[in-house]
Design an enzyme around this catalytic site. Sequence first.
Site, PDB file in Angstrom:
ATOM      1  N   HIS A 193       6.438   7.883   9.868  1.00 54.14           N
ATOM      2  CA  HIS A 193       5.822   8.707   8.835  1.00 54.14           C
ATOM      3  C   HIS A 193       4.427   9.160   9.267  1.00 54.14           C
ATOM      4  O   HIS A 193       3.686   8.405   9.883  1.00 54.14           O
ATOM      5  CB  HIS A 193       5.739   7.933   7.519  1.00 54.14           C
ATOM      6  CG  HIS A 193       7.035   7.966   6.756  1.00 54.14           C
ATOM      7  ND1 HIS A 193       7.389   6.990   5.856  1.00 54.14           N
ATOM      8  CD2 HIS A 193       8.052   8.852   6.779  1.00 54.14           C
ATOM      9  CE1 HIS A 193       8.580   7.273   5.354  1.00 54.14           C
ATOM     10  NE2 HIS A 193       9.010   8.402   5.904  1.00 54.14           N
ATOM     11  N   GLU A 239       1.007  -3.810   3.091  1.00 55.99           N
ATOM     12  CA  GLU A 239       0.879  -2.609   2.267  1.00 55.99           C
ATOM     13  C   GLU A 239       1.003  -3.034   0.814  1.00 55.99           C
ATOM     14  O   GLU A 239       1.533  -4.110   0.511  1.00 55.99           O
ATOM     15  CB  GLU A 239       1.995  -1.614   2.605  1.00 55.99           C
ATOM     16  CG  GLU A 239       3.393  -2.115   2.259  1.00 55.99           C
ATOM     17  CD  GLU A 239       4.252  -1.053   1.584  1.00 55.99           C
ATOM     18  OE1 GLU A 239       3.697  -0.248   0.822  1.00 55.99           O
ATOM     19  OE2 GLU A 239       5.470  -1.047   1.807  1.00 55.99           O
TER      20      GLU A 239
END
Lengths: 658, 636
Positions: free
Chosen positions: B70, B240
Site C-alpha cells: 500500500h 498499527e
Amino acid sequence: MKLYCLSGHPTLPCNVLKFKSTTIMLDCGLDMTSTLNFLPLPLVQSPRLSNLPGWSLKDGNAFLDKELKECSGHVFVDSVPEFCLPETELIDLSTVDVILISNYHCMMALPYITEHTGFTGTVYATEPSVQIGRLLMEELVNFIERVPKAQSASLWKNKDIQRLLPSPLKDAVEVSTWRRCYTMQEVNSALSKIQLVGYSQKIELFGAVQVTPLSSGYALGSSNWIIQSHYEKVSYVSGSSLLTTHPQPMDQASLKNSDVLILTGLTQIPTANPDSMVGEFCSNLSLTVRNGGNVLVPCYPSGVIYDLLECLYQYIDSAGLSSIPFYFISPVANSSLEFSQIFAEWLCHNKQTKVYLPEPPFPHAELIQTNKLKHYPSIHGDFSNDFRQPCVVFTGHPSLRFGDVVHFMELWGKSSLNTVIFTEPDFTYLEALAPYQPLAMKCIYCPIDTRLNFIQVSKLLKEVQPLHVVCPEQYTQPPPAQSHRIDLMIDCQPPAMSYRRAEVLALPFKRRYEKIEIMPELADSLVPMEIKPGVSLATVSAVLHTKDNKHILQPPPRPAQPTGGKKRKRASDDIPDCKVLKPLLSGSIPVEQFVQTLEKHGFSDIKVEDTAKGHIVLLQEAETLIQIEEDSTHIICDNDEMLRVRLRDLVLKFLQKF
Amino acid sequence: MPEIRVTPLGAGQDVGRSCILVSIAGKNVMLDCGMHMGFSDDRRFPDFSYITRSGRLTDFLDCVIISHFHLDHCGALPYFSEMVGYDGPIYMTQPTQAICPILLEDYRKIAVDKKVVEITKHIHDNRALRYVELLPLSGTVQEPQSTSNAFTPPLTHWLLSPCILIPSACETPGTSPLMLVDDELEIKAYYAGHVLGAAMFQIKVGSESVVYTGDYNMTPDRHLGAAWIDKCRPNLLITESTYATTIRDSKRCRERDFLKKVHETVERGGKVLIPVFALGRAQELCILLETFWERMDLKAPIYFSTGLTEKANHYYKLFIPWTNQKIRKTFVQRNMFEFKHVKAFDRAFADSPGPMVVFATPGMLHAGQSLQIFRKWAGNEKNMVIMPGYCVQGTVGHKILSGQRKLEMEGRQVLEVKMQVEYMSFSAHADAKGIMQLVGQAEPENVLLVHGEAKKMEFLKQKIEQEFRVSCYMPANGETVTLPTSPSIPVGISLGLLKRELAQGLLPDSKKPRLLHGTLIMKDSNFRLVSSEQALKELGLAEHQLRFTCRVHLHDTRKEQETAVRVYSHLKSVLKDHCVQHLPDGSVTVESILIQAAAHSEDPGTKVLLVSWTYQDEELGSYLTSLLKKGLPQAS
C-alpha cells in the site's frame, strides 16, 4: 556424536545423526531399484506377460513357477512390486526427534517411517518439496493401486531358496524387509507431520541445536541442511547442483567452517555431461519423429521434465516439429505443471523476474495454451480420443515396472521406428528393459543428472574447507565398472570417512564449549583485570540456572541476614558447606615487601631466614612462622584465629585470585 | 545503559506516510517509507531531514523494511531513494516488490501534483523498481546495472528471502524464516494477512528485539489467512491502531450486509460504485460478488474500472502460496481469480442506463476514475456508493463518510450528494479485539502505537496498560521514545566446567543455590568462561598454594594415639555430612584437612593438635580449629 546409516543407496540416503541431546534423521530415501526384480504391472491385460514361462530350478523342481517367471534369460518375481526400506532395526526410530528432508526424491520412504515405527516427532521440509513430494507419492500409489494384483510372492524370499536363485535375485539384500507400497491415507498422515520451512530459516530444536535449510540448486525447494550449536557445525549436503537449470542456485558460502560435512546425492552418471545429453535427447527425438516413429520418455512428473519441455519449447519450431503432439500422461500431470508456476520464490533469477511482468515462469504454459503440449491423467478417457501418432509421450514410471509407460512399451516395443529415450538416471536402462526383451524399438540412453560431479565436489570441498568429510562408501572408490577412473571418487584431506548400510559411525568431534548467558546485573559486578595486553580476566561466582538447554548465570543471592535466633541453633548449622569453592591463587610473594607490610601492620620482631627454596619469616613474639616459596606459602601459628586471618589477608594482597 | 529508540517520521498519531525509525543495539532500521494521500505538499512524504540533517541516509540506515505494497507504506520509496538518495538495502516480500511499482504507476496516472508525476514518471521510464536483484541469501548486495540517466543512483532493491514467509503460516503457526542483514541484525517475518504479501517483522540484535506489525488482520478473509505471531516476547511491539476503538461484528454478517445492499440497489435499477485500490480488497470483493451472482443467477453487469484487473489477477495467480489455504488447495482445479461475471469497464459505460456494479480506483475517492464516476452518479438517490475501506482525512471519501453532503469541487463547483453513502469496514485491519489478541500472543515488554488517530490511540493505550501491565507509548511524528534495555551477555562456557556443575546440580541437596565458580577470559571480543584451573593453565601461570597449620592445645594426659582416636570419634559424630577418616599413621583427616596429634614438649598433660589446611578449605579449617579448641567431650 554418532551417525547411524540406514540406507545403502548414495542418492537416496537415510541417516540418523545424534548430536548433543537430539536425534535427527537426515532424509528418508526409498530405494526403488528393488522393483526391477518384479514383472511390470500392465494397465491393459498383456498376453505376452501373462504367458511367460514359470522358472524352475536346475534339477527341474518347479515349485517356484507361480512366483518366478522367466523372460529372455532373466527371472522376475510375479507379484506386487516391493520397495527396499531403510534399516528399521539399527536404532529405535521412535526416538527420532525430527526428520529433515532435502528434496522431494529423498522423502519417498516417509510414510513407512512416520506411520509404522512409533515416530512422534516433526518433519521439516520446504513447501515445494512437500507439494511435489506429495505428487510423486500420489502418482506412485495411483500406479500401483489401479492395477490390483492378487498375488504377493513370498516363497522366494526364504533365505535357503533365495540362495538357489540366479542373479540379481540371489544378491538382493534384505529381501525379508521389502514392503509393498503405502496407501494414500498413510501418505496424507505422513505429510501432515511436516512443518514447512524456508531457506535460511533457523529452527531451534529443544534449545540445544539449530537447523537451517539452504538452497541446494538441484530441484524446486531442494535444500542442504546446517545442523549447529553455538560451537559446532555439521553440514548435510544432499542432491546439490551447480548447473543453471530452473531452481534457485546453490548456497555454498553458508557451508563454510563445518566441523563435519556429510556428503550424499552426487551424480549417478559422473561420465555424462547433462548439456550434451539434452542435445542428444533433442536430436534423437526429432530423428525418430521425422521418420514417422513415436518417442517414449519414461520420467518422473516433476523435475527434469520442466527443463526438457523448456528445451523443446525453443527447439520445436526450428526442428519443424510444430505439428507433432506432445503428451504428458500422469495422474498428477496437471498439478505438477500448475504447481511449477506458483513457486516463483524458489526459482532461479531469470524465472523469478518473469513474475514481475506478470508472466508464468515456465514456458510450458505457452505450450499448453497453443495445444502443442497436452496432459492427461491416464491413457484411459480423453487421451484415447485425442491420441495421434507419431507423437512424443512423457510418462512414468522410469523403472518401467508400473504406470502408463508399461502400456506404451508393450504398444511400441515391436517396431524399430519407435524410440524410448531414458533421461532419468535412477534405473539402469538395460535392467529396466529386461522384461520387455526381445525388443525392436530403439533405446537411447541419455541420462540427465544435474547433481554434483567429482570435479565440482573437490572444488566445493576446497572452498568450504570442512574439517572432516563423511560420505557413502561408493564415493571413496572408483565405480566398479570403471575401476581405473580414480578421478571418479572423492579426494580430500583428511580422507573421507565412509559409511555403508547398517553401520554406526562415531564422528570425530570434540565439543569443548557451550553458550551461557551472563545476566546484566552479574556482568556489572564483574571486575576484569588485564593479565596480558589484550587479555583480561574476571573471576565469576554465580548461580547457574538451566532450563530447556539454555544456561543462564545470575548473581549469587545476598547472604541471608541472621534472623535473631528464634530457632535454637543446632550444631550442624554452623558447619560450613565444603562445596563453596574458594578461588585458586596465583603469583608469588616478594619477601621484602611482605615484611614491610607486616611492619606497617604493627608486627615487630620479624626475622627472615633464607632456605633452599625460599624464605622463612618468623614472628617470634607471636610464635608464628611463615614459609614463603615460589609457588606456596605456609602459615604455621598457634590457635589464634584473629592473628591467622590478619596474616591470611596480608598474604592474599600479593596474590591473584582465579 | 543500552536502549531502544523509536521515532516516527510518519504515522505517529496519524494514518498515512508510515515511516518509523528504530535504533536498536547500535543498528538503525527504517520501518516503511510511505506517502500521505491526504496531502499534496511537503507533508506528503515523511520528514527525512530528521536524518539527513546529520549525514547521509545510506550511512545512517542499516536497512529499510517495507511491510506491504500500500502506498501509505511504500509510496515514498522513489522519492526516498531517487531524490533524497538512499542506496542501501531495502527488504520486502516478493509480492510487495512485484505489486508496489504497479500501484506507483497507478498513482502517477492520477496524481495532480506535477512534481509527483515527474518523479514517478522517471521511475516508470527507468523501470527502476524493476531493476531488482534477487540475490542469494548469503550474497552481498550487488549494484544493479546503472541506468543511462545520470540523475539517479539506481534503486537497489534487496529482496527479503524469497521464502520470507511460510505461506501456510496462517493455518499452521510455526517458526518463520529468519534473515541476516549483517552479522548482528536479524529480521524475521510473520504472516500479516492484510494484503497479498503483507508481513509483520521482528528485528533482533542479540537478545534485544522489536516487532513491527505493519498493517495486519486477525481474521481470515476470502483470499488471505489471518495474521499470527509466536510468543517471541520482544522488548517492544510497534502496532498499527487504525481501529483502536472499533470492535467489528463477524465477517460473515458484514458480507451478508454488503451483498444485501448491493442486491437491493441493483434490483431497484440503481448503480453501485465501489471505490477500491486495484489490488487487495478488490479481489476479495470480486470473489464475494462472483459467487453471489452465480448463486442468485443475477444478470446486472459487474465492471472493474482499470486495465489493471487482469494483470492484478495474474499476480494473484502467480503468488498463490501467499493466499489462504483453501485457495492454495483448490487452485489446480479452479483458479479463484478467474472471474466469469466481472468484466473490464469502459468510460462510456458510466452513462449507460440500467443497473450495474462498478469497482473503480482509487479507493478514497481523491482523484481518478472513481471520483469521475462518483460525480456522475452522485445526484441520483437510486444509486449507492459503498466505501469498503478507511479514508484518509482530506479525501472526498472521508468527507462523505463524515456526513458531508455538499462538496466543493475545483472551480468552485458544488456537488450535491444524493446517492446513498454506505461504509462497510472491509479493510483488513485488526480491530481493537484483534490488536489486544496480538499483544497477548507476542507478550511484549512495551507497546508503541502508530497508524491511528490520537484520540482513539489514547483509549487503546489505557486498555493495553490495564490489561497487560506493560507501558504503552504513542509518540507523535518526530517525537522519540527511549526504552532502556538490559541485554544479557553471551559467553562460551567450557563444557567441562558446565558438566561438572550440572552433575553437582543432580545431587540431593541441589535445592540450595549453588555457586558456580570460574574465570572469564576476555580476549578481543571472545569471551570464555572456564574453570580456574584451566584459566591458570591457559595463561601459563602456576598455582600458588596457601596453607595454614594451627596448633591447638588440648588438655589430655593419654597417649597421642588415643588423643587422635578421641578426636576422630568426636569429629565423626559432629560432622555427619563430611568424610572423616582415621589414617593408619595415626592422623585424622576431614575431607582434605589433616589433623595430627603430638606431645607437648614441656607439659606431658597437654597434647598439641596440628590442624593443616589449604586456602581452598578455609571455612572448614577455621571451623575445625574453633571446634577443637572447645575441647573434646569426656569419654563415656
